[in-house]
Design a protein around this motif. Structure first.
Motif, short mmCIF file in Angstrom:
data_model
loop_
_atom_site.label_atom_id
_atom_site.label_comp_id
_atom_site.label_asym_id
_atom_site.label_seq_id
_atom_site.Cartn_x
_atom_site.Cartn_y
_atom_site.Cartn_z
N GLY A 181 0.85 -1.24 0.10
CA GLY A 181 0.01 -0.10 0.05
C GLY A 181 1.00 1.20 0.10
N ARG A 182 0.22 2.44 0.50
CA ARG A 182 1.14 3.69 0.55
C ARG A 182 1.88 3.57 1.64
N PRO B 29 0.51 -7.54 -12.08
CA PRO B 29 0.21 -6.59 -11.16
C PRO B 29 -0.80 -6.73 -9.99
N GLU B 30 -0.57 -6.25 -9.02
CA GLU B 30 -1.34 -6.66 -7.84
C GLU B 30 -2.59 -5.49 -7.60
N ASN B 31 -2.36 -4.47 -8.23
CA ASN B 31 -3.33 -3.30 -8.05
C ASN B 31 -4.24 -3.23 -9.24
N PRO B 32 -5.31 -3.24 -8.84
CA PRO B 32 -6.45 -3.09 -10.04
C PRO B 32 -6.66 -1.61 -10.40
N SER B 33 -6.11 -0.64 -9.80
CA SER B 33 -6.52 0.57 -9.81
C SER B 33 -6.37 1.09 -11.66
N ILE B 36 -3.43 2.52 -13.04
CA ILE B 36 -2.65 1.68 -13.78
C ILE B 36 -3.06 1.33 -15.05
N HIS B 37 -4.24 0.55 -15.14
CA HIS B 37 -4.52 -0.02 -16.07
C HIS B 37 -5.55 0.48 -17.09
N VAL B 142 -10.61 -6.21 -4.46
CA VAL B 142 -9.03 -5.93 -4.41
C VAL B 142 -8.30 -7.26 -4.33
N ALA B 146 -5.76 -9.43 -6.58
CA ALA B 146 -4.22 -9.49 -6.14
C ALA B 146 -4.12 -11.22 -5.88
N THR B 387 -13.10 -3.83 1.72
CA THR B 387 -11.87 -4.40 0.88
C THR B 387 -11.18 -5.55 1.67
#
Lengths: 557, 557
Positions: A181-182, B29-33, B36-37, B142, B146, B387
């Motif tokens: 995370g952050r 990638p672990e982040n579905p944001s 990024i995508h 999430v 991931a 989440t």
């Protein structure tokens, strides 16, 4: 304290390279000749063996309740009189339990080093071992020196090299850093530790007691498991010598000698079940009969079981440019160690319309005659006969020969009868030359099993395709450790290779001028594990990778 | 035809290096944001998932006799309506039998290449997979992206790397030359061929269907074995998507798609036994309940069985410099995926006289309060709660929570009660926050088993030594996949590490600021195989080395 790993690291590296490249190499001498070794060493080995006779074998083991041992020399037919500890198994396991933690705690390198030293010291004792093997397993002196010496030690070193490789695949530690995370930052120091499974029990066979004992011993011990060797009641001494050496090396290296122990028994009071009943017994390596091997494979859930048993090894003789050389190669296998080897040939398949030799077709009868002549060639000189055949390790083998002679006299044809050959040095030796029976598919229940000892079949199948179908079907269903094809037809050779492989069997093609029973450590993967002749291979990663497990710790920095 | 091995060789090399060095790395990638995508991919994935609903899943498999499927979304509580093939297992196996030879014949590199392409295409489908996983396993978006995406694919690539390494250890050929006696010279060309064992059946679990499916699939398929995936009846869709991708890749690579197939079932008509009854089934990979895992381990002699089941994962909270951070780390584990992970913490052992925090001793009650507060901290924001916790995959999990609430109300103390949290996007979602029970050794039969779901125990043991004895005894006897120790005392830390290791368990120390449930592919050996929580490890050489065997041919030159 000697760093045994460093002392022997070149030997290990060489073994690793040989396993990778699979060329011919041996770390020990195969030839017992005094031209190589001088006069003294062979004489000292013989004297050491003789000093063991009619005496208590020096093995100071916990749980000893008395003495036992009923070995009889197949050469002199006299009891050896060596008395081994009779063991109270639970008491022995109490001692093993105490020995275990320090060994588990030792580094893989330390343990591999100890195993290398064990092999080297056993290698220094090949002459005594040869006499011990002769007078228990009944092998000839030359075979006992080479096959149960260098060849067996090489298999041990090979298994040890694989164990080392599998353990070295796990690093000792790692650093692992990442962002979560952050805000989250993880910085972990990880340590990986190899853990043994428990006690490894090695059940050895009568005729080649060390050939699987060394690999199983090295594979289990190097990976941290204490080892109990359970020799066949007919062949305790070679195993006891190894156990004694192991205990000496362990003590010299500062470990508890009870990490390797001997549990000997006699036929009428077998000790195997007592070992299997111990919950600490986590690994069983077995060489012996298919019946007990299969039982072990099926009845020890949750334990690792590695078996090498037996099958009905075949030859397909389809065509050859040199019938004499081919017949001699096959005949040598029929004679060698009186066909008591796991690689001995039993079933010789020949197309009913004969074998192509050069341009001509030679009938089954003539091929059979060539085989019989080839056997007689090997046996013509009594000294060579003795070196090649050795003895029958036990009366039961003679009984098997007699039984098949009777069956064949009634329902088939005897191509060559078995008889004792006369042994110069030991006139009373239990010897038998090959019995060869002419068979056809009507006799398939005779040859679709291992007939242990010098009994073989020349089987006239319909066509070469029928030969192949019969031989590979038997390999698949009844097991095979070696298989041979003789053919000048490249297409048929490839077809045969594919068919044997599909049956889960390895195959050798057109081997002549060498003992075709020979399985080379570092080069031949011995036993496929794909047919009923055993579930384990000497040696591959699968032989070693399960003998330890991995635990880890991770600590946040 | 694309050379998939060459296409992905860098990926494989990187995975091999990561396994050897065990650093942090992920290939996906672990982040579905959408930062990024982009917007399009996530939307397309969601749409793809939605298009599957109320429809026949496109999977053209032999032996299809009809359709089945009874998945219900834990979010909407509505049936997904996806209909999968109902399979006549013998008919499917007939087709598999036909597919097998060409795959066995393919080179290891070719097969590894196909597996790499499968992983990559699955990696291109992470958004659809995330929705499919949410609405079957009940994971949060999430986590589904991931944990069931990158983390699961990484485990697959890791297993594939080990399979490649084990196969690459066997050379293709060798030349072997030596002298026998005075005259004999042998010159042999040897070829070594890897042979598969049979069909690999992969039995997936409900809550993390792909985490073990990818590794088992890759390990078996790369080594030449056809694979049948048998998803949990609650979580078929994620597995079906993988099977579909496998079949596409196999077809694209010129192989028979029936090398990978799906056998789905419903709860009242399970298909597992029909798969086990097939004699071709040689390998079983299982994730699920300890009871069935143990049954499989004990009742399939002669077959390879790899299990990951469950245990009662423990924390020993002995001392800390930062009680809040420690409590939050533990609390996150209690919340994450509603404690339906194999790495979820269940038993929190605390010395009865309290935990040393900095210089002071904080009593059990205050520590318990800190844990409850930490849980509440994680759940304060409904979005974060959603989440973190996701849903309960099935009503039975709620029933377990209810049962323990009743038991605790009667015979113990409830430190924190469980309740539904309200889910913004899916108001009807089946949710539950952690139930935390104050326990002591009198309740040991409650906590000496996996209580599946958000139920945990703060266990007041006598001393820290008692904590350690209880926790490690439970690990040894009841299983453990993860274990944690929080201590500022280096001596106690080492003692705890040794004690957990001796119990056959791995251990993590002082993990804070990161999700402590996280098990990292390429770095954490997952499951030791030394305690009842499973017999296999993701991934090591032992996970792959038995899945193939070696046959050879040797031909005299």
């Amino acid at each position: 304290m000697t760093d045994y790993f460093q002392k022997h690291v070149d030997l290990l590296d060489k073994a690793l390279d040989a396993c990778a490249q699979r060329y011919s190499w041996s770390a020990w001498p195969e030839n017992p000749s005094s031209k190589i070794h001088g006069e003294e060493k062979p004489a000292a080995g013989k004297a050491a063996f003789e000093s063991r006779l009619q005496a208590d074998f020096p093995l100071d083991q916990p749980g000893t309740t008395g003495h036992l041992g009923a070995e009889v020399s197949p050469y002199t037919r006299k009891p050896l009189g060596v008395r081994y500890p009779a063991t109270d198994v639970p008491a022995l396991y109490d001692a093993i339990r105490k020995a275990q933690p320090a060994w588990a705690q030792a580094s893989p390198q330390e343990r591999v080093g100890v195993c290398l030293e064990i092999l080297q010291r056993c290698g220094d004792n090949l002459f005594e071992n040869a006499h011990a093997t002769m007078h228990t397993s009944g092998q000839s002196y030359v075979m006992a020196f080479a096959g149960s010496g260098a060849n067996a030690l090489d298999r041990g070193l090979e298994a040890l090299a694989y164990a080392h490789k599998a353990m070295a695949d796990v690093p000792g530690e790692a650093r692992w850093q990442r962002q979560f995370g952050r805000d989250g930052v993880a910085d972990l120091h990880k340590q990986y530790r190899l853990m043994p499974r428990g006690v490894g029990v090695v059940i050895c066979c009568a005729t080649f007691p060390l050939w699987n004992a060394y690999p199983a011993l090295c594979a289990s011990l190097a990976t941290g498991n204490p080892v109990v060797l359970k020799p066949h009641p007919s062949a305790i001494l070679p195993v006891a010598l190894v156990v004694r050496t192991c205990r000496e090396v362990l003590a010299d290296a500062g470990f508890d000698p009870n990490l390797v122990s001997l549990v000997a028994d006699e036929r009428d009071a077998p000790a195997t079940m007592a070992l299997l009943e111990q919950p600490e017994t986590a690994i069983v390596d077995f060489t012996g009969s298919p019946a007990f091997g299969t039982w072990l494979e099926n009845n020890l859930p949750g334990r690792l079981v590695y078996t090498e048993t037996a099958g009905c090894n075949s030859v397909i003789l389809e065509s050859t440019d040199d019938l004499t050389a081919t017949a001699r190669a096959i005949a040598q296998s029929l004679c060698q160690a009186s066909a008591q080897m796991c690689t001995s040939v039993q079933n010789i398949h020949v197309p009913a319309d004969g074998v192509r030799v050069g341009g001509e077709r030679v009938g089954v009868d003539a091929v059979s005659r060539a085989l019989v002549e080839a056997v007689d060639f090997w046996l013509a000189d009594p000294r060579r006969a003795a070196t090649l055949c050795g003895t029958l390790f036990d009366d039961s083998v003679q009984a098997t020969v007699d039984r098949y002679r009777e069956k064949a006299a009634a329902d088939a044809t005897i191509l060559r009868d078995s008889a004792a050959y006369s042994h110069e040095e030991f006139p009373g030796a239990r010897t038998a030359t090959p019995l060869i029976i002419a068979a056809d598919p009507a006799h398939r229940e005779w040859y679709r099993q291992e007939v242990f000892g010098p009994v073989s079949f020349v089987i006239a199948n319909g066509s070469r395709a029928d030969c192949l179908a019969d031989a590979t079907g038997n390999a698949r269903e009844c097991g095979a450790i070696t298989s041979h094809v003789y053919t000048t037809d490249d297409g048929f050779m490839q077809q045969a290779i594919d068919a044997y492989h599909a049956a889960g069997a390895s195959v050798a093609c057109n081997l002549t001028g060498m003992p075709i029973n020979f399985a080379a450590a570092y080069s031949d993967y011995h036993v496929t594990g794909l047919n009923p002749a055993g579930n384990a291979c000497l040696a591959d990663l699968a032989f070693v990778a399960q003998r330890f497990r991995i635990v880890q710790s991770k600590v946040m920095a």
